[in-house]
Structure formats: structure tokens, C-alpha cells
Design an enzyme around this catalytic site. Sequence first.
Site, PDB file in Angstrom:
ATOM      1  N   ASN A 146       0.866  -1.185   0.000  1.00  0.00           N
ATOM      2  CA  ASN A 146       0.000   0.000   0.000  1.00  0.00           C
ATOM      3  C   ASN A 146       0.899   1.229   0.000  1.00  0.00           C
ATOM      4  O   ASN A 146       1.497   1.552   1.018  1.00  0.00           O
ATOM      5  CB  ASN A 146      -0.883  -0.042   1.263  1.00  0.00           C
ATOM      6  CG  ASN A 146      -1.703   1.227   1.438  1.00  0.00           C
ATOM      7  OD1 ASN A 146      -1.807   2.037   0.523  1.00  0.00           O
ATOM      8  ND2 ASN A 146      -2.286   1.386   2.623  1.00  0.00           N
ATOM      9  N   GLU A 155      -5.217  -5.246  10.595  1.00  0.00           N
ATOM     10  CA  GLU A 155      -4.220  -4.191  10.782  1.00  0.00           C
ATOM     11  C   GLU A 155      -4.506  -3.453  12.084  1.00  0.00           C
ATOM     12  O   GLU A 155      -5.336  -2.527  12.103  1.00  0.00           O
ATOM     13  CB  GLU A 155      -4.278  -3.199   9.623  1.00  0.00           C
ATOM     14  CG  GLU A 155      -3.997  -3.804   8.276  1.00  0.00           C
ATOM     15  CD  GLU A 155      -3.431  -2.771   7.310  1.00  0.00           C
ATOM     16  OE1 GLU A 155      -2.317  -2.966   6.850  1.00  0.00           O
ATOM     17  OE2 GLU A 155      -4.101  -1.751   7.085  1.00  0.00           O
ATOM     18  N   SER A 204       3.516  -2.440  10.260  1.00  0.00           N
ATOM     19  CA  SER A 204       4.967  -2.465  10.492  1.00  0.00           C
ATOM     20  C   SER A 204       5.613  -3.800  10.111  1.00  0.00           C
ATOM     21  O   SER A 204       6.530  -4.258  10.798  1.00  0.00           O
ATOM     22  CB  SER A 204       5.284  -2.091  11.943  1.00  0.00           C
ATOM     23  OG  SER A 204       4.869  -0.757  12.211  1.00  0.00           O
TER      24      SER A 204
HETATM   25  C1  PEP Z   1      -0.742   0.028   6.101  1.00  0.00           C
HETATM   26  O1  PEP Z   1      -0.920   1.227   6.079  1.00  0.00           O
HETATM   27  O2  PEP Z   1      -1.574  -0.709   5.553  1.00  0.00           O
HETATM   28  C2  PEP Z   1       0.432  -0.495   6.762  1.00  0.00           C
HETATM   29  C3  PEP Z   1       0.426  -1.745   7.117  1.00  0.00           C
HETATM   30  O3  PEP Z   1       1.460   0.384   6.986  1.00  0.00           O
HETATM   31  P1  PEP Z   1       2.921   0.044   7.598  1.00  0.00           P
HETATM   32  O4  PEP Z   1       3.379  -1.241   6.967  1.00  0.00           O
HETATM   33  O5  PEP Z   1       3.763   1.210   7.201  1.00  0.00           O
HETATM   34  O6  PEP Z   1       2.741  -0.091   9.063  1.00  0.00           O
END
Ligand code: PEP
Length: 247
Positions: free
Chosen positions: A11, A165, A210
Amino acid sequence: MTAPQPLIAGNWKMNGTSASLDEARAIAAGVGECPARVAICPPAILTHRMSQALAGSRVLVGGQDAHWDDAGAFTGDISAEMLADAGAKLVILGHSERRTGYRETDDIVASKVKAALRARLEPIVCVGETLEERKAGRALDVVTGQVRGSLPAELSGQTFSVAYEPVWAIGTGLTPTTPEIEEVHRAIRGALVEQFGEAGRAVPILYGGSVKPGNAAEILHADEVGGALVGGASLKADDFLGIVRAL
Ligand code: PEP
């Protein structure tokens, strides 16, 4: 029932210009024979050019959001049909940055899922609890509630995935422990089977928050984890490929 084929989706959020297409090409060149399906979800304005840049490769292109209506007076919005017309095959819906920043409710997300299906886009539906909800012991209730509310019956028989998430793990460098991830993923699996019967076992449940090359192997091999939704680490080909190869 055989395990669903994993999906690893990047993403890009509101990052990237035409110069970033080289990064996408490098991802496509390096993806090799990995067992996962791989997708990049760039800003909508890059959808068409990225689809052309990745044509013939294994890497799919996805959207980050789509309107619930097919067309009309919605200044600044993008429809699922437009994304599909530009070459997208999937679309992220209900990301916490949309749920929080644009007040998207489960009902709105469910309407967007229906719009995606009308356009033949494969939805990746995001769910996740805030830190306050986790601390209050409500993570499982919140997440399974979002699954029930955001996944319309129209998904029955369709290809889609759910991304867990935790809001507090997105872009923070924090991640839940593996047992915490597994606990939530099992609860999501239960909710999917309740709603879609045995077909609910074939839905990949991605983890997002993350994910980096250094923690990807442990997360991707956890019970009921069927791939990853990757934000920051999907912007650099080396990092994203490090995650893809961890499977
Ligand atoms: C996201 O925004 O879907 C995401 C998982 O971001 P990050 O990997 O930067 O935590």
C-alpha cells in the site's frame, strides 16, 4: 479444504510519482517464483501507468479506496469501475486511515465492497482495533464486529481477503506478538466461517502493521496468516522483495 494462496500487497498510500514506476518494475523483476500473489496499490493517479509498466509480470495492481457509487456528482472521488478501467485487479477498502480520517463506518465499507464486486475488483477489506480498544480487552470483539459489518453477503462465492491491521501498529514500528496476531486471525477465521460457511476457510487473512524484511518470516508463518498488507516497506523494492521472499 486447501489453504488459500497467500497474498502480499503493498500500500503506497499518498506516496510516489511517475519516477516511482522504476521501483515497481524492480519489484516485478525480482519477484521470481514466490508462492504468493503479489500486488502493489499505488496512488490512483498511477494506476494506469503502473498497470502498463507491470503488464506481463506476476505483480498485480490495486487501488487504495473506491467510492460506493458507480458514477455521479462526487467531486474528487474515484469509482471502482474507473480503477478497473485503468488496470487495477484489486482494491483496499476500509483502511483505518479511511475509517478514522474520513469517518468510514462498516456500512460505508460494505457499500464500497459491493461497488468493487460490481466492477470485478477483488476487495482487500481492512479491520483492526485501536490501542485503547486493545488495552480495554476489546480487540477480538471490535475486529470480529468489523468483519461482520464490513463484509456484505454479496461476497459469498467471490474472491476476497481480509487484512488485520491493528491501528496502533501501522507506521509505528510496533507489532503485536505472534500469539496476539494468531489469536485475532483465528477469531477472524471463526467470523468468516460463521458468515460464509466452509468457504470462509479459503479467504486469506493478511496481517498488516509495520511488517519489515526482518519480522516478515515469523509473521508470515504464523497460524492463520495468509499474507501481508505492507505500507512503508513496500515503497522500496529491496524491502518489499525481502518480505515477499520471507514466505
Ligand atoms: C498500512 O498502512 O496498511 C500499513 C500496514 O502500513 P505500515 O506497513 O507502514 O505499518
